[in-house]
Write a protein that holds these residues in place. Structure first.
Motif, PDB file in Angstrom:
ATOM      1  N   LYS A  39       0.835  -1.201   0.000  1.00 43.49           N
ATOM      2  CA  LYS A  39       0.000   0.000   0.000  1.00 43.49           C
ATOM      3  C   LYS A  39       0.873   1.256   0.000  1.00 43.49           C
ATOM      4  CE  LYS A  39      -4.210   1.520   2.258  1.00 43.49           C
ATOM      5  NZ  LYS A  39      -5.096   1.311   3.398  1.00 43.49           N
ATOM      6  N   HIS A  41       3.525   1.641  -1.494  1.00 44.35           N
ATOM      7  CA  HIS A  41       4.147   1.785  -2.816  1.00 44.35           C
ATOM      8  C   HIS A  41       3.092   1.846  -3.922  1.00 44.35           C
ATOM      9  CE1 HIS A  41       7.544   0.501  -0.362  1.00 44.35           C
ATOM     10  NE2 HIS A  41       8.282   1.125  -1.253  1.00 44.35           N
ATOM     11  N   ASP A  42       1.839   2.022  -3.518  1.00 41.68           N
ATOM     12  CA  ASP A  42       0.725   2.201  -4.447  1.00 41.68           C
ATOM     13  C   ASP A  42       0.539   1.030  -5.417  1.00 41.68           C
ATOM     14  OD1 ASP A  42      -1.492   3.593  -5.428  1.00 41.68           O
ATOM     15  OD2 ASP A  42      -0.316   4.514  -7.035  1.00 41.68           O
ATOM     16  N   THR A  44      -0.715  -3.423  -5.403  1.00 42.88           N
ATOM     17  CA  THR A  44      -1.266  -4.541  -4.638  1.00 42.88           C
ATOM     18  C   THR A  44      -0.306  -5.727  -4.751  1.00 42.88           C
ATOM     19  OG1 THR A  44      -2.453  -5.456  -6.546  1.00 42.88           O
ATOM     20  CG2 THR A  44      -3.627  -3.802  -5.186  1.00 42.88           C
ATOM     21  N   LYS A  84      -4.014  -1.804 -14.885  1.00 46.36           N
ATOM     22  CA  LYS A  84      -3.593  -0.929 -13.777  1.00 46.36           C
ATOM     23  C   LYS A  84      -2.093  -0.617 -13.887  1.00 46.36           C
ATOM     24  CE  LYS A  84      -7.360  -1.080 -11.030  1.00 46.36           C
ATOM     25  NZ  LYS A  84      -8.098   0.003 -10.494  1.00 46.36           N
ATOM     26  N   LYS A  88      -0.082   3.038 -14.605  1.00 47.28           N
ATOM     27  CA  LYS A  88       0.993   3.532 -13.734  1.00 47.28           C
ATOM     28  C   LYS A  88       2.336   3.572 -14.449  1.00 47.28           C
ATOM     29  CE  LYS A  88      -1.305   1.692  -9.661  1.00 47.28           C
ATOM     30  NZ  LYS A  88      -1.241   0.765  -8.529  1.00 47.28           N
TER      31      LYS A  88
END
Length: 152
Positions: A39, A41-42, A44, A84, A88
């Motif tokens: 979390k 490190h953004d 999952t 996702k 990023k």
């Protein structure tokens, strides 16, 4: 602590019930510890797993379907996870030259950099298992393999 203490249950129907509950409880405990770290490190743990697979390809493209086969969590929606990572800028997508219906995925420099930052954590994470010997770790792994084989 023992499973009895952790879940405040003194008796179990059998050693197998105790084992099943202990496996579920321990899995959830491990996942919550990973969630805390990732979390920050953004990402999952499932996104980390995809990045780990992509890095293992050593800059060779891999199809989303092949990533799915290698995932630790077989219930993961790999396409969504890749989307996702694309958003990023941790992965990039390209058309598969051999199959126009398939999509190839590669890790980006940013993805490699993030994994490099996470590597010390992963090493620290693995070191938390040093409370058991390597022989015990091998034995537990073999027993878990045996348990999964019973489902075939």
């Amino acid at each position: 602590m023992s499973i009895e203490t952790d879940i405040k249950q003194k008796k179990f129907r059998s050693a197998y019930q105790r084992l099943a509950l202990n496996l579920v409880y321990t899995t959830n405990w491990l996942e919550s510890k990973q969630l805390e770290f990732f979390k920050g490190h953004d990402i999952t743990s499932q996104q980390y797993n995809v990045l780990r697979i992509l890095r293992g390809q050593q800059r060779n493209p891999i199809k989303v379907s092949d990533i799915t086969e290698r995932m630790l969590d077989k219930n993961s929606n790999t396409s969504r996870l890749v989307d996702k990572l694309l958003a990023k800028n941790l992965a990039k997508r390209s058309s598969c030259p051999n199959d126009r219906r398939a999509v190839d995925v590669l890790i980006t420099e940013e993805g490699l950099k993030l994994l490099e930052e996470l590597d010390p954590f992963v090493e620290e994470w693995e070191n938390r298992f040093n409370v058991i010997s390597t022989e015990e770790a091998d034995q537990i792994s073999a027993l878990l393999d045996k348990l999964r084989e019973s489902d075939k």
